[in-house]
Design a protein around this motif. Structure first.
Motif, mmCIF file in Angstrom:
data_model
loop_
_atom_site.group_PDB
_atom_site.id
_atom_site.type_symbol
_atom_site.label_atom_id
_atom_site.label_comp_id
_atom_site.label_asym_id
_atom_site.label_seq_id
_atom_site.Cartn_x
_atom_site.Cartn_y
_atom_site.Cartn_z
ATOM 1 N N HIS A 167 11.311 5.086 13.495
ATOM 2 C CA HIS A 167 11.033 5.634 11.298
ATOM 3 C C HIS A 167 10.266 4.261 11.584
ATOM 4 O O HIS A 167 9.505 2.461 11.964
ATOM 5 N N ASP A 199 13.388 -3.649 11.876
ATOM 6 C CA ASP A 199 13.918 -2.521 11.545
ATOM 7 C C ASP A 199 12.644 -2.437 10.892
ATOM 8 O O ASP A 199 12.458 -1.721 9.798
ATOM 9 N N ASP A 200 11.941 -1.270 11.867
ATOM 10 C CA ASP A 200 11.432 -0.446 12.623
ATOM 11 C C ASP A 200 10.638 -0.500 13.373
ATOM 12 O O ASP A 200 10.516 -0.323 14.423
ATOM 13 N N GLU A 253 13.198 7.448 6.653
ATOM 14 C CA GLU A 253 14.636 6.363 6.897
ATOM 15 C C GLU A 253 15.033 5.673 6.563
ATOM 16 O O GLU A 253 16.150 6.171 5.660
ATOM 17 N N GLU A 254 14.462 4.707 5.542
ATOM 18 C CA GLU A 254 15.537 3.966 4.552
ATOM 19 C C GLU A 254 15.345 4.677 3.250
ATOM 20 O O GLU A 254 15.542 3.729 2.453
ATOM 21 N N ASP A 274 16.055 3.019 17.282
ATOM 22 C CA ASP A 274 16.229 2.410 15.752
ATOM 23 C C ASP A 274 16.931 1.245 16.241
ATOM 24 O O ASP A 274 18.223 2.001 14.824
ATOM 25 N N TRP A 315 17.815 -6.955 9.191
ATOM 26 C CA TRP A 315 18.394 -5.816 8.867
ATOM 27 C C TRP A 315 17.852 -5.650 7.057
ATOM 28 O O TRP A 315 18.633 -5.896 6.617
HETATM 29 ZN ZN LIG Z 1 15.766 1.366 11.107
#
Ligand SMILES: [Zn+2]
Length: 467
Positions: free
Chosen positions: A92, A125-126, A161-162, A188, A433
Motif C-alpha cells: 500500500h 509501512d509500507d 490500507e491504513e 507489508d 509502525w
Molecule cells: Zn502496512
C-alpha cells in the motif's frame, strides 16, 4: 576468484542504491495519509508518483485504478516464458497520520538517514517495502540478461490500507481478471529480528459480533421486581462466563470444526525461534500469560483460534447507586480464526450457542460484522520454498518461519483470486509502525531488494505453470 551470480546482484544493487534511496525519499515526502481528508490530493499524488516510477522501471502496463476512496496502482510485466507462474505483489502507498509534535525527532515527511536508518512516515509501512521491488526486478534483469522477468509480475498497491481498506474487496472482485495470479506475495509485514530472517506463512482471520440482550421493556425497580424476573446484565455475564472452559478453550459447540492443527514440525520450528516470554509480556503490557492449555504463547497467538470480549456493558454506570434491573445489556466479541475455519460457520455456531444460553424472557439480538478469512500456506508449497531460498541467499543464513496473529486485506486476494498468499517483509519490530520515528534499516531494505532479485528466477525454475 571469479564472480558468483550473487556477487553480480550485490554489485548491481550497490551501484544503484543511492539513486534508489533518493527516489524513495522523494516518495516519502508525499504525505499520503488516507485517514485525513485534507491529504486526499496527496494520496492521489502518491499513486501518480508510483505509477510514473513503475513505468520508468520498465513495467509495460501501469494503471492508476480509482476507487470511491483513494486510488490503487496496478502494474504488470508479463514473463517471456509461457510456462512460468504469475505472481501478484500486494502493498500500500498510503500511510498513517504523523506530526512532529507526536514525538518525532525530525519531520515525519522529511526523510533523514541517521546511523544507517531511514526515518520517515512510511519508511517501513509500507513505501520502503513496496519500493524494493523496483530495484529488485531491475537487478534480476540486469544480472540474468533477461528483458522480461522470469515470472509474470503484477503489482497491486492500494491507497486505503491504513483506513481499513474499505473498497479493496470490491476493487479486487471487479478487476479479478486483471489480477489473476498463481501466488500472492504480500510486501507489508516484517521479520522476527535484525539477525533472524523469517518468512510469515499465515494470518489469522476475524469474525466480530455484538450481542445485545433485552429484558424488561424499560429499567425497572429492583425492589419491586428483583428476584422475580430475568436480568439481562446477569444473562450477559453468564454468556461471557460460558465462552471458555476451564482449559481456556472456546466452549462454543462446533467452534473448532475444521481447524488445521499444527504439525509436530511446525511446533518444533516455532520453538526454535529465540522467544523471550518476559520481554514479550512487557511488550504486551500484560502481567501474566494466559491461554489455551497445551499450547505455547507463540502457538496461541499465531495458530490457535480465540474468542475475546472486547467490551461489555449494561445498566447504571454513573456515580452512586441506582437500584434497577436494566432493560438491556451487551457484549462485543471478536473471534480470531485459523486455517480451516469459516466465518459463516462460526456465525452459525455463535448464534446457536447464544440461543441456548439465554433464559426465557430475555430476547437476544446478534449482529455480525467485518469477517476476514484466515490464510495459511503449507511449508512445502513451491512458492514458499522459493521465498525461503531467495531470502536465505540474501541474508546468507537460515530462514525461519513465523505467522501473523492479526488479520488483513490479503485474505481478500486469497479468496477472490484463489491463490495462496505468502508474506515477504524485511521490517523489524523496532521500526515503529504507526508510531513516532518510524524507520527502516537500510541494510535490511537492500536485503529486500536482493531477495526479490533472486526470487523471480528461483520461482520460475522450481514452479512450472500447470497448463
Ligand atoms: Zn502496512
Amino acid at each position: 576468484m571469479s564472480q558468483t551470480p550473487d556477487d553480480a546482484v550485490r554489485t548491481y544493487i550497490e551501484q544503484h542504491s543511492t539513486a534508489f534511496l533518493d527516489d524513495l525519499a522523494e516518495w516519502l515526502r508525499i504525505p499520503s495519509v488516507s485517514a485525513q481528508p485534507v491529504h486526499a490530493p496527496d494520496v492521489r499524488r502518491s499513486a501518480d508518483w508510483l505509477a510514473a516510477k513503475l513505468l520508468e522501471t520498465g513495467f509495460p502496463t501501469v494503471e492508476v485504478w480509482p476507487t470511491p476512496g483513494a486510488p490503487a496502482v496496478f502494474a504488470h510485466w508479463p514473463s517471456d516464458d509461457p510456462e512460468a507462474p504469475t505472481v501478484l505483489v500486494y502493498g500500500h502507498h498510503d500511510v498513517q497520520p504523523a506530526a512532529r509534535e507526536d514525538g518525532w525527532d525530525s519531520e515525519p515527511f522529511e526523510p533523514v538517514v541517521r546511523d544507517g536508518r531511514l526515518y520517515a512516515r512510511g519508511a517501513a509501512d509500507d513505501k520502503g517495502q513496496v519500493f524494493f521491488h523496483t530495484l529488485g526486478v531491475r537487478a534480476h534483469l540486469a544480472t540474468t540478461g533477461r528483458t522480461a522477468p522470469a515470472v509474470g509480475l503484477k503489482l497491486l498497491i492500494e491507497g486505503e490500507e491504513e483506513s481499513g481498506s474499505p473498497h479493496f474487496r470490491a476493487l479486487v472482485e471487479e478487476r479479478a481478471d486483471r489480477l489473476a495470479a498463481d501466488a500472492v506475495i504480500v510486501s507489508d509485514t516484517g521479520m522476527w529480528a535484525e539477525d533472524t530472517p523469517t518468512v510469515c506463512t499465515g494470518m489469522r482471520g476475524l469474525a466480530e459480533c455484538e450481542i445485545r440482550l433485552h429484558g424488561p421493556d424499560q429499567d425497572i425497580h429492583s425492589g419491586s421486581f428483583g428476584g422475580a424476573v430475568p436480568n439481562p446484565a446477569t444473562a450477559v455475564a453468564r454468556l461471557v462466563a460460558a465462552l471458555h472452559d476451564e482449559h481456556a478453550r472456546v466452549a462454543i459447540p462446533g467452534f473448532y470444526d475444521g481447524v488445521v492443527e499444527l504439525t509436530d514440525r511446525e511446533r518444533e520450528l516455532f520453538a526454535e525461534l529465540p522467544f523471550d516470554e518476559a520481554r514479550w509480556l512487557r511488550t504486551a503490557r500484560s502481567h501474566a500469560a494466559h491461554g489455551e492449555a497445551g499450547h505455547t504463547t507463540l502457538e496461541r497467538v499465531w495458530a490457535r483460534p480465540t474468542a475475546e470480549v472486547n467490551g461489555i456493558g449494561g445498566g447504571y454506570q454513573g456515580p452512586g447507586s441506582k437500584t434497577i434491573i436494566p432493560s438491556s445489556a451487551m457484549v462485543k466479541l471478536s473471534f480470531r480464526l485459523v486455517a480451516g475455519q469459516d466465518p459463516d460457520h462460526i456465525e452459525k455456531a455463535v448464534r446457536a450457542w447464544a440461543a441456548e444460553q439465554v433464559p426465557a424472557g430475555i430476547r437476544s439480538e446478534i449482529t455480525f460484522s467485518g469477517a476476514t478469512r484466515p490464510c495459511l500456506t503449507p511449508l512445502d508449497h513451491p512458492a514458499l520454498r522459493s521465498v525461503v531460498r531467495a531470502m536465505g541467499r540474501a541474508f546468507e543464513g537460515p530462514v525461519r518461519f513465523t505467522r501473523e496473529g492479526g488479520s488483513g486485506p490479503a485474505a481478500d486476494l486469497q479468496d477472490v483470486l484463489g491463490a495462496p498468499v505468502l508474506f515477504l517483509g524485511i521490517s523489524v519490530p523496532s521500526d515503529g509502525w504507526h508510531a513516532p520515528n518510524e524507520k527502516v534499516e537500510l541494510d535490511l531494505l537492500l536485503k529486500g531488494v536482493e531477495t526479490t532479485a533472486y526470487l523471480w528466477g528461483d520461482l520460475a525454475a522450481h514452479w512450472r505453470h500447470e497448463p
